[in-house]
Design a protein around this motif. Structure first.
Motif, PDB file in Angstrom:
ATOM      1  N   LEU A  57      12.890  18.658  35.863  1.00  0.00           N
ATOM      2  CA  LEU A  57      12.746  18.489  34.414  1.00  0.00           C
ATOM      3  C   LEU A  57      13.371  19.652  33.644  1.00  0.00           C
ATOM      4  CD1 LEU A  57       9.137  17.014  34.260  1.00  0.00           C
ATOM      5  CD2 LEU A  57      11.307  15.800  33.874  1.00  0.00           C
ATOM      6  N   LYS A  58      13.384  20.836  34.260  1.00  0.00           N
ATOM      7  CA  LYS A  58      14.020  21.991  33.619  1.00  0.00           C
ATOM      8  C   LYS A  58      15.545  21.905  33.685  1.00  0.00           C
ATOM      9  CE  LYS A  58      10.258  25.139  34.762  1.00  0.00           C
ATOM     10  NZ  LYS A  58       9.845  26.239  35.648  1.00  0.00           N
ATOM     11  N   GLU A  59      16.036  21.270  34.748  1.00  0.00           N
ATOM     12  CA  GLU A  59      17.473  21.255  35.003  1.00  0.00           C
ATOM     13  C   GLU A  59      18.217  20.086  34.369  1.00  0.00           C
ATOM     14  OE1 GLU A  59      17.748  21.258  39.256  1.00  0.00           O
ATOM     15  OE2 GLU A  59      17.024  23.322  39.423  1.00  0.00           O
ATOM     16  N   LYS A  60      17.506  18.999  34.074  1.00  0.00           N
ATOM     17  CA  LYS A  60      18.202  17.796  33.636  1.00  0.00           C
ATOM     18  C   LYS A  60      17.464  17.133  32.485  1.00  0.00           C
ATOM     19  CE  LYS A  60      19.843  13.351  35.301  1.00  0.00           C
ATOM     20  NZ  LYS A  60      19.897  12.367  36.358  1.00  0.00           N
ATOM     21  N   ASP A  61      18.228  16.574  31.570  1.00  0.00           N
ATOM     22  CA  ASP A  61      17.660  15.773  30.491  1.00  0.00           C
ATOM     23  C   ASP A  61      17.736  14.312  30.930  1.00  0.00           C
ATOM     24  OD1 ASP A  61      16.620  14.997  28.065  1.00  0.00           O
ATOM     25  OD2 ASP A  61      18.567  14.998  27.056  1.00  0.00           O
ATOM     26  N   PHE A  62      16.631  13.786  31.402  1.00  0.00           N
ATOM     27  CA  PHE A  62      16.604  12.431  31.942  1.00  0.00           C
ATOM     28  C   PHE A  62      16.681  11.379  30.845  1.00  0.00           C
ATOM     29  CE2 PHE A  62      14.692  14.878  35.335  1.00  0.00           C
ATOM     30  CZ  PHE A  62      15.238  14.295  36.471  1.00  0.00           C
ATOM     31  N   ALA A  63      17.402  10.307  31.147  1.00  0.00           N
ATOM     32  CA  ALA A  63      17.455   9.154  30.249  1.00  0.00           C
ATOM     33  C   ALA A  63      16.110   8.441  30.320  1.00  0.00           C
ATOM     34  CB  ALA A  63      18.574   8.209  30.678  1.00  0.00           C
ATOM     35  N   LEU A  64      15.814   7.642  29.309  1.00  0.00           N
ATOM     36  CA  LEU A  64      14.536   6.935  29.248  1.00  0.00           C
ATOM     37  C   LEU A  64      14.306   6.099  30.503  1.00  0.00           C
ATOM     38  CD1 LEU A  64      11.964   6.117  27.803  1.00  0.00           C
ATOM     39  CD2 LEU A  64      13.282   4.350  26.612  1.00  0.00           C
ATOM     40  N   GLN A  65      15.315   5.377  30.967  1.00  0.00           N
ATOM     41  CA  GLN A  65      15.176   4.549  32.166  1.00  0.00           C
ATOM     42  C   GLN A  65      14.771   5.386  33.376  1.00  0.00           C
ATOM     43  OE1 GLN A  65      15.260   1.208  32.346  1.00  0.00           O
ATOM     44  NE2 GLN A  65      14.769   1.316  34.516  1.00  0.00           N
ATOM     45  N   GLU A  66      15.381   6.560  33.531  1.00  0.00           N
ATOM     46  CA  GLU A  66      15.043   7.452  34.643  1.00  0.00           C
ATOM     47  C   GLU A  66      13.603   7.954  34.528  1.00  0.00           C
ATOM     48  OE1 GLU A  66      19.037   9.760  35.912  1.00  0.00           O
ATOM     49  OE2 GLU A  66      18.436  10.027  33.813  1.00  0.00           O
ATOM     50  N   LYS A  67      13.189   8.285  33.322  1.00  0.00           N
ATOM     51  CA  LYS A  67      11.811   8.738  33.097  1.00  0.00           C
ATOM     52  C   LYS A  67      10.817   7.635  33.461  1.00  0.00           C
ATOM     53  CE  LYS A  67      12.924  11.978  29.414  1.00  0.00           C
ATOM     54  NZ  LYS A  67      12.829  12.291  27.981  1.00  0.00           N
ATOM     55  N   LEU A  68      11.151   6.407  33.092  1.00  0.00           N
ATOM     56  CA  LEU A  68      10.271   5.284  33.418  1.00  0.00           C
ATOM     57  C   LEU A  68      10.193   5.066  34.928  1.00  0.00           C
ATOM     58  CD1 LEU A  68      11.278   2.780  30.600  1.00  0.00           C
ATOM     59  CD2 LEU A  68       9.134   4.059  30.802  1.00  0.00           C
ATOM     60  N   GLU A  69      11.314   5.173  35.621  1.00  0.00           N
ATOM     61  CA  GLU A  69      11.326   5.004  37.075  1.00  0.00           C
ATOM     62  C   GLU A  69      10.492   6.080  37.762  1.00  0.00           C
ATOM     63  OE1 GLU A  69      15.485   4.902  38.098  1.00  0.00           O
ATOM     64  OE2 GLU A  69      15.777   2.954  37.138  1.00  0.00           O
ATOM     65  N   ILE A  70      10.600   7.311  37.311  1.00  0.00           N
ATOM     66  CA  ILE A  70       9.791   8.413  37.853  1.00  0.00           C
ATOM     67  C   ILE A  70       8.311   8.164  37.573  1.00  0.00           C
ATOM     68  CG2 ILE A  70       9.238  10.875  37.596  1.00  0.00           C
ATOM     69  CD1 ILE A  70      12.292  11.287  37.096  1.00  0.00           C
ATOM     70  N   SER A  71       8.013   7.740  36.361  1.00  0.00           N
ATOM     71  CA  SER A  71       6.618   7.477  35.981  1.00  0.00           C
ATOM     72  C   SER A  71       6.009   6.375  36.839  1.00  0.00           C
ATOM     73  CB  SER A  71       6.531   7.087  34.504  1.00  0.00           C
ATOM     74  OG  SER A  71       6.967   8.152  33.694  1.00  0.00           O
ATOM     75  N   ILE A  72       6.780   5.343  37.124  1.00  0.00           N
ATOM     76  CA  ILE A  72       6.292   4.237  37.963  1.00  0.00           C
ATOM     77  C   ILE A  72       6.012   4.746  39.379  1.00  0.00           C
ATOM     78  CG2 ILE A  72       6.986   2.067  39.077  1.00  0.00           C
ATOM     79  CD1 ILE A  72       8.415   1.407  36.364  1.00  0.00           C
ATOM     80  N   LYS A  73       6.902   5.550  39.933  1.00  0.00           N
ATOM     81  CA  LYS A  73       6.696   6.097  41.274  1.00  0.00           C
ATOM     82  C   LYS A  73       5.446   6.974  41.325  1.00  0.00           C
ATOM     83  CE  LYS A  73      11.485   5.875  42.740  1.00  0.00           C
ATOM     84  NZ  LYS A  73      12.685   6.609  43.116  1.00  0.00           N
ATOM     85  N   LEU A  74       5.236   7.782  40.284  1.00  0.00           N
ATOM     86  CA  LEU A  74       4.036   8.622  40.225  1.00  0.00           C
ATOM     87  C   LEU A  74       2.779   7.757  40.139  1.00  0.00           C
ATOM     88  CD1 LEU A  74       5.209  11.454  37.811  1.00  0.00           C
ATOM     89  CD2 LEU A  74       4.680  11.685  40.244  1.00  0.00           C
ATOM     90  N   ALA A  75       2.832   6.728  39.319  1.00  0.00           N
ATOM     91  CA  ALA A  75       1.675   5.829  39.179  1.00  0.00           C
ATOM     92  C   ALA A  75       1.369   5.130  40.497  1.00  0.00           C
ATOM     93  CB  ALA A  75       1.939   4.802  38.079  1.00  0.00           C
ATOM     94  N   GLU A  76       2.403   4.728  41.235  1.00  0.00           N
ATOM     95  CA  GLU A  76       2.198   4.089  42.539  1.00  0.00           C
ATOM     96  C   GLU A  76       1.567   5.050  43.540  1.00  0.00           C
ATOM     97  OE1 GLU A  76       5.806   0.800  42.272  1.00  0.00           O
ATOM     98  OE2 GLU A  76       6.156   2.684  43.341  1.00  0.00           O
ATOM     99  N   ALA A  77       1.995   6.313  43.527  1.00  0.00           N
ATOM    100  CA  ALA A  77       1.405   7.315  44.425  1.00  0.00           C
ATOM    101  C   ALA A  77      -0.066   7.538  44.085  1.00  0.00           C
ATOM    102  CB  ALA A  77       2.188   8.627  44.329  1.00  0.00           C
ATOM    103  N   ILE A  78      -0.378   7.622  42.805  1.00  0.00           N
ATOM    104  CA  ILE A  78      -1.767   7.798  42.381  1.00  0.00           C
ATOM    105  C   ILE A  78      -2.601   6.582  42.763  1.00  0.00           C
ATOM    106  CG2 ILE A  78      -3.280   8.021  40.357  1.00  0.00           C
ATOM    107  CD1 ILE A  78      -0.974   9.748  39.133  1.00  0.00           C
ATOM    108  N   GLU A  79      -2.016   5.391  42.607  1.00  0.00           N
ATOM    109  CA  GLU A  79      -2.717   4.169  42.991  1.00  0.00           C
ATOM    110  C   GLU A  79      -3.054   4.188  44.490  1.00  0.00           C
ATOM    111  OE1 GLU A  79      -2.119  -0.646  42.619  1.00  0.00           O
ATOM    112  OE2 GLU A  79      -0.363   0.586  43.038  1.00  0.00           O
ATOM    113  N   ASN A  80      -2.104   4.614  45.321  1.00  0.00           N
ATOM    114  CA  ASN A  80      -2.363   4.700  46.755  1.00  0.00           C
ATOM    115  C   ASN A  80      -3.522   5.627  47.078  1.00  0.00           C
ATOM    116  OD1 ASN A  80      -0.369   2.913  47.596  1.00  0.00           O
ATOM    117  ND2 ASN A  80       1.194   4.493  47.684  1.00  0.00           N
ATOM    118  N   ILE A  81      -3.607   6.733  46.365  1.00  0.00           N
ATOM    119  CA  ILE A  81      -4.715   7.672  46.567  1.00  0.00           C
ATOM    120  C   ILE A  81      -6.032   7.023  46.148  1.00  0.00           C
ATOM    121  CG2 ILE A  81      -5.718   9.847  45.788  1.00  0.00           C
ATOM    122  CD1 ILE A  81      -2.861  10.925  45.616  1.00  0.00           C
TER     123      ILE A  81
END
Length: 86
Positions: A57-81
């Protein structure tokens, strides 16, 4: 000077290890063992060779689509826990 880690901190790290050991799930770094170094417990985690999200996040300015993809992956990991009642 306060001792660090405190006995409470040591107990918390031990509990974290007991809760998450053995979890093998996408998005979750596997914890291999718990060791002691200079009277401090440390979690030994699998080296995935990646870069931390905070660093990315410090190195790159992510596009909205990329932010959404990262958010979905994080949500899936939390769901697994949560499915493991953690």
């Amino acid at each position: 000077l306060q001792d660090y880690p405190s006995s409470r901190d040591k107990a918390r790290i031990q509990k974290e290890y007991e809760v998450v050991k053995g979890i093998k799930s996408p998005g979750i770094v596997e914890i291999l063992s718990i060791e002691t170094f200079e009277d401090s417990p440390i979690l030994i985690m699998k080296d995935i060779g990646g870069t931390s999200l905070s660093q990315l996040l410090k190195e790159k300015d992510f596009a909205l689509q990329e932010k959404l993809e990262i958010s979905i992956k994080l949500a899936e990991a939390i769901e697994n826990i949560h499915h493991r009642e953690i």
